[in-house]
Scaffold this active site. Sequence first.
Site, PDB file in Angstrom:
ATOM      1  N   CYS A  89       0.811  -1.226   0.000  1.00 17.93           N
ATOM      2  CA  CYS A  89       0.000   0.000   0.000  1.00 17.93           C
ATOM      3  C   CYS A  89       0.839   1.269   0.000  1.00 17.93           C
ATOM      4  O   CYS A  89       0.356   2.329  -0.394  1.00 17.93           O
ATOM      5  CB  CYS A  89      -0.930   0.027   1.218  1.00 17.93           C
ATOM      6  SG  CYS A  89      -1.955  -1.426   1.387  1.00 17.93           S
ATOM      7  N   HIS A 333      -9.493   2.870  -2.084  1.00 13.12           N
ATOM      8  CA  HIS A 333      -8.087   2.554  -1.783  1.00 13.12           C
ATOM      9  C   HIS A 333      -7.525   1.608  -2.839  1.00 13.12           C
ATOM     10  O   HIS A 333      -7.405   0.402  -2.610  1.00 13.12           O
ATOM     11  CB  HIS A 333      -8.017   1.937  -0.388  1.00 13.12           C
ATOM     12  CG  HIS A 333      -6.655   1.493   0.044  1.00 13.12           C
ATOM     13  ND1 HIS A 333      -5.479   2.021  -0.445  1.00 13.12           N
ATOM     14  CD2 HIS A 333      -6.284   0.523   0.948  1.00 13.12           C
ATOM     15  CE1 HIS A 333      -4.449   1.423   0.135  1.00 13.12           C
ATOM     16  NE2 HIS A 333      -4.911   0.505   0.968  1.00 13.12           N
ATOM     17  N   CYS A 363      -0.791   2.822   6.648  1.00 17.10           N
ATOM     18  CA  CYS A 363      -0.336   1.496   7.057  1.00 17.10           C
ATOM     19  C   CYS A 363      -0.068   0.668   5.808  1.00 17.10           C
ATOM     20  O   CYS A 363      -0.525   1.001   4.711  1.00 17.10           O
ATOM     21  CB  CYS A 363      -1.365   0.815   7.949  1.00 17.10           C
ATOM     22  SG  CYS A 363      -2.976   0.549   7.172  1.00 17.10           S
ATOM     23  N   GLY A 365       0.426  -3.497   4.363  1.00 14.92           N
ATOM     24  CA  GLY A 365       0.317  -4.927   4.584  1.00 14.92           C
ATOM     25  C   GLY A 365       1.667  -5.562   4.847  1.00 14.92           C
ATOM     26  O   GLY A 365       2.676  -5.175   4.261  1.00 14.92           O
TER      27      GLY A 365
END
Length: 377
Positions: A89, A333, A363, A365
């Site tokens: 991300c 997203h 954040c 993954g």
Amino acid sequence: MQALISAYARSPFHFARKGALADVRPDALAAQVVTGLLKRTGIDPATLEDVIAGCAYPEAAQGNNIARIVSLLAGLPHEVGGMTVNRFCGSSMSAIHIAAAQIEAGLGEAFLCIGVESMTMVPQGGFNFSAHPTLYEHSDAYIGMGETAENVAHRYGVSRADQESLAVSSHHKAAAAREGGLLQAELVPIALASGELVTQDGCIRPSTTLEALAALRPAFRADGVVTAGTSSPLTDGAVAVLVTTDAYAARHGLAPLARIRAMATAGVDPAYMGMGPVPATRKALARAKLSVSDLDVVEINEAFGSQALACIRELGLREDTVNLDGGGLSIGHPLGATGARITGKAAALLQREKGRYALATQCIGGGQGIATVLEAL
């Protein structure tokens, strides 16, 4: 020499599989955004040092070094190179960090940073998932993102009601921004094969209510508190951010949005990956010699309502500075594109709100966080 965010543009974001962009290849989607940004800025693409693309699952239609493919599709000169980076991300925020670091090192004056993800054409996890058996059996390295959202909610005491309140607020803020024309300047219309133009975001649901969200079943655990309504949707989208020196911006008549003051990444326990923004933000603020109280604008990705709220509370962020035009729960997203979106958006909001300092953070993954601190010019 500090780098500037000199331009920012994105495609509309739409639901994967059922949205308006489902049939648009991600390379073609990103190329249209690049073309739109170049047209708006009027720069000669031959003056670019490099194209850096962030993509969370760079395979299939997103493979073959999509940075180079997008460059060729957008008609950039062969002499302009391209590379693709992957930090899940955080991929396209990392692309911006790489560009800024190269500028600070004197290795170029202008970099085109792209973020792209078609969650329609390349599923989360990719087509050939192959976990290392030892890590798979004995660690949380491959834990599902929904499970991490439940873990965060439990450990940090984030109630379902609070998550749903955030989701409703996100949708309402995004809908108000869309209706008020506040998103228009950042959007590049996307032409479909039919000739139709996609001009607006498609994930925003203005009619979202607490009552409707309360009726949803838990999405990841039977006794859980995270639902589809408090999780960011699977999304298709692309973003472009132009990162330059002061001198380049001045020579080319650009109107830069903000200066990159500090950057940081950090790792966390993969089981609580949603907390990555906390150490990354603290590290970036320390490098900038700033505190949370100095921030006028904050863009924190709403991957899940539970993790966004837990990070907001842990960092002590002021609610009136956070995601002013909505966040990932409402806008969407598209994994590899979000980092560039929230960094470009934070820069644009800093200018719009006439603030001095902004933060973009998310954040990642696998247990990471990334953060960028911006300063008004």
